[in-house]
Design a protein around this motif. Structure first.
Motif, PDB file in Angstrom:
ATOM      1  N   THR A   1       4.794   8.389  -2.686  1.00  0.00           N
ATOM      2  CA  THR A   1       3.571   9.052  -3.138  1.00  0.00           C
ATOM      3  C   THR A   1       3.137  10.196  -2.235  1.00  0.00           C
ATOM      4  OG1 THR A   1       2.067   7.590  -1.920  1.00  0.00           O
ATOM      5  CG2 THR A   1       2.796   6.860  -4.111  1.00  0.00           C
TER       6      THR A   1
ATOM      7  N   LYS B   1      -0.703   7.788  -0.751  1.00  0.00           N
ATOM      8  CA  LYS B   1      -1.695   8.466  -1.590  1.00  0.00           C
ATOM      9  C   LYS B   1      -2.902   7.584  -1.853  1.00  0.00           C
ATOM     10  CE  LYS B   1      -2.116  11.255  -5.819  1.00  0.00           C
ATOM     11  NZ  LYS B   1      -3.435  10.729  -6.195  1.00  0.00           N
ATOM     12  N   ASP B   2      -2.659   6.322  -2.128  1.00  0.00           N
ATOM     13  CA  ASP B   2      -3.763   5.397  -2.386  1.00  0.00           C
ATOM     14  C   ASP B   2      -4.696   5.302  -1.185  1.00  0.00           C
ATOM     15  OD1 ASP B   2      -5.230   3.199  -3.658  1.00  0.00           O
ATOM     16  OD2 ASP B   2      -4.214   1.935  -2.185  1.00  0.00           O
TER      17      ASP B   2
ATOM     18  N   ALA C   1       0.851  -1.198   0.000  1.00  0.00           N
ATOM     19  CA  ALA C   1       0.000   0.000   0.000  1.00  0.00           C
ATOM     20  C   ALA C   1       0.881   1.240   0.000  1.00  0.00           C
ATOM     21  CB  ALA C   1      -0.918   0.001   1.213  1.00  0.00           C
TER      22      ALA C   1
ATOM     23  N   ASP D   1      -6.642   8.603  -0.818  1.00  0.00           N
ATOM     24  CA  ASP D   1      -7.623   8.844  -1.883  1.00  0.00           C
ATOM     25  C   ASP D   1      -8.833   7.920  -1.789  1.00  0.00           C
ATOM     26  OD1 ASP D   1      -6.004  10.820  -2.842  1.00  0.00           O
ATOM     27  OD2 ASP D   1      -5.231   9.672  -4.559  1.00  0.00           O
ATOM     28  N   ASN D   2      -8.649   6.722  -1.243  1.00  0.00           N
ATOM     29  CA  ASN D   2      -9.691   5.705  -1.388  1.00  0.00           C
ATOM     30  C   ASN D   2     -10.246   5.138  -0.078  1.00  0.00           C
ATOM     31  OD1 ASN D   2      -9.524   5.544  -4.378  1.00  0.00           O
ATOM     32  ND2 ASN D   2      -7.455   4.802  -3.959  1.00  0.00           N
TER      33      ASN D   2
END
Length: 573
Positions: free
Chosen positions: A79, A39-40, A36, A43-44
């Motif tokens: 990220t 940013k992911d 992981a 964002d989610n």
């Protein structure tokens, strides 16, 4: 005790030693199974929190707040940043609390790489965090990062902003100023989108020599080197043009190359001695066709980077959607100076330069003089993409003579925001004409022009076998990236721009200090206090130095005799 290390560096080396004594490898060899990224998760998470019940992240510790048995830290990966939460009893469920109490709280520092396993959650204040259940030391940082402070509004204080340091230590710059990473992400997009545009049309990417026996393909001063085995001089290429044309002779319809070029010339905001260029050659085309293709390509690249064909560059909004304005070289000079240079001979051009206060010298021929007038009086006006076409033949030894205009060649340069970013020809494929042009260049070299092209007999031989009508184009990738990222200096778009040799801080020897009365065993302590030379010591405050020596003796638990105040005062006489 090393006199070359700061107090922080010494403390970190001591932490490194203690980690190893605890059986922890501060530089483990095995892979860490990251699944992981910051940013992911950010964002989610709100849309699908169940997807982040077990995450494994890795990155640098950029900040932390230790609050007894629980702590928060900020982890920065490739990220971005995310907060992590560490609770002593969750991290250390057994009796042994060393990992939290000693390793995390005492032996880890800002800048260290760690890996964490845990789950994403929202704190009571609603901040997304990762609750850490396992922690792994991945790399111990032995130098402290600059501390860049950001307030709640995102404003930066005490930033790492010195260009000299930023360009020289790009690894530090991009760590503490991660916003600059987007420049290089966009640089990659420029190159990859241009590459895909060409390959989709069926043209082939190739590689040509960087070490060349004859420097050619551009008017520039080369770097010289020597090959020992062959006992012959070689040059770092100033252009890849002549080799790419050889491949057109060989029967390829379209070839292109992204490559490093090297020109032994000045350095400024738009020039680096090592730079990236893309050159493409397409058979059975001319420079008029190339203008249309160029417009399509640049609009494609701009949309790939920004989603629209418009880019903000300083105070100017640049529109890369065609068609672009087209002006001949002579017409552009007439437009912006009111002077018609089209019929002038070398003497008249030299006088015109003097009248315009343009500095010239005796090595400059007709083409160079026209170029000096254009550079000084026209370039700055060319803000929107503009083709300057139909150059005097003296300026372009490798372009085909104009089909209708005597004394000109079929060439264009693309100017944007006052700078040239592309150069293209209807390529000269007449070997007899090409030989005569090379001979003219030799005459200029004889007058002292270090940028004149050399005679390339093998290239002439290739042309004698026959080269089809061809159009060629060269694009300065670095300058194009400057436009696409709104940067005013080429150094900002190069990971590692060329720099002058780094000035090493002067460090005196132990004997230098001993000669003014400092006991040898106290010299490393003075160095830790920031006094690397006798001059720096004598510029200090004697009373403060005496008091600080006592503090350092206690802090470092030194078993050496403390000098008296009178002895310290004598160091400053």
């Amino acid at each position: 005790m090393s006199i070359a290390l700061s107090e922080q560096e010494l403390l970190r080396r001591e932490s490194l030693k203690q980690l190893r004594e605890l059986g922890i490898d501060p530089y483990p060899a095995e892979a860490f199974p990251v699944n992981a990224f910051a940013k992911d998760i950010k964002d989610n998470f709100n849309a699908n929190p169940d997807a982040y019940k077990e995450v494994v992240l890795a990155g640098r510790i950029m900040s932390r707040r230790v609050m007894g048995s629980a702590s928060f830290a900020e982890l920065q990966d490739s990220t971005g940043r995310i907060q992590v939460y560490l609770k002593r009893d969750d991290l250390c469920p057994g009796e042994d609390k060393t990992l939290y109490n000693t390793v995390f709280k005492k032996l880890l520092d800002l800048g260290d790489y760690i890996g964490v396993r845990g789950y994403a959650f929202l704190t009571q204040t609603g901040e997304l965090s990762v609750h850490v259940q396992e922690l792994t030391v991945l790399s111990k940082s032995l130098k402290p990062l600059p501390v860049v402070k950001r307030d709640d509004d995102g404003n930066i204080h005490d930033g790492f902003t010195d260009p000299e340091l930023r360009y020289r230590q790009r690894y530090v710059d991009l760590t503490v100023n991660p916003e600059y990473k987007q420049i290089f992400i966009n640089r990659s997009k420029v190159i990859s989108s241009m590459r895909s545009f060409f390959t989709d049309k069926g043209w082939m990417e190739v590689e040509t020599p960087i070490l060349q026996a004859v420097h050619g393909g551009a008017a520039a001063r080369p770097f010289n080197t020597h090959h020992n085995t062959l006992d012959m001089p070689l040059y770092l290429r100033i252009a890849n043009e002549l080799y790419l044309k050889r491949l057109i002779v060989a029967g390829f319809d379209g070839v292109f190359e992204f490559g490093k070029m090297f020109r032994n010339e000045g350095m400024d905001r738009t020039h680096n001695p090592e730079f990236t260029a893309m050159e493409i050659y397409v058979a059975y085309k001319d420079y008029i066709w190339m203008m249309d293709m160029m417009e399509q390509c640049l609009e494609h690249v701009t949309r790939a980077v920004h989603g629209v064909p418009v880019v903000q560059v300083g105070n100017n909004e640049i529109n890369f959607a065609g068609p672009y304005e087209r002006l001949s070289m002579y017409d552009s000079i007439l437009k912006y100076t009111g002077i018609d240079v089209s019929a002038m001979d070398e003497h008249q051009l030299r006088q015109t330069c003097r009248d315009l206060a343009i500095e010239v010298d005796q090595t400059m021929g007709k083409g160079k003089l026209i170029d000096e007038i254009f550079s000084a009086k026209v370039e700055a006006h060319l803000i929107q993409p503009t083709y300057i076409t139909d150059y005097p033949i003296e300026m372009t030894p490798l372009a085909k003579k104009h089909r209708t205009k005597e004394g000109l060649v079929e060439r264009f340069e693309l100017f944007v925001n006052g700078k040239e970013i592309a150069n293209a020809y209807s390529e000269l494929n007449d070997p007899i004409d090409q030989r005569e042009r090379f001979e003219d260049q030799l005459l200029l070299a004889g007058r002292g022009d270090e940028e004149a092209m050399a005679m390339d007999d093998d290239f002439l031989r290739a042309l004698e076998y026959g080269m089809p009508p061809t159009s060629g184009l060269g694009i300065g990738i670095d300058r194009l990236v400057m436009l696409m990222t709104n940067q005013s200096t080429i150094q900002e778009v190069l990971f590692f721009p060329q720099m002058r040799p780094e000035k090493k801080a002067k460090v005196a020897t132990v004997d230098d200090f001993v000669n003014v009365g400092v006991p040898a065993e106290w010299v490393p302590v003075l160095n830790k206090m920031g006094f690397n030379t006798v001059e720096e010591l004598k510029a200090g405050n004697p009373n403060r130095v005496f008091n600080d020596l006592g503090g350092m003796r206690k802090k470092l638990k030194l078993d050496i005799a403390m000098p008296t105040k009178d002895e310290v005062m004598a160091w400053f006489e």
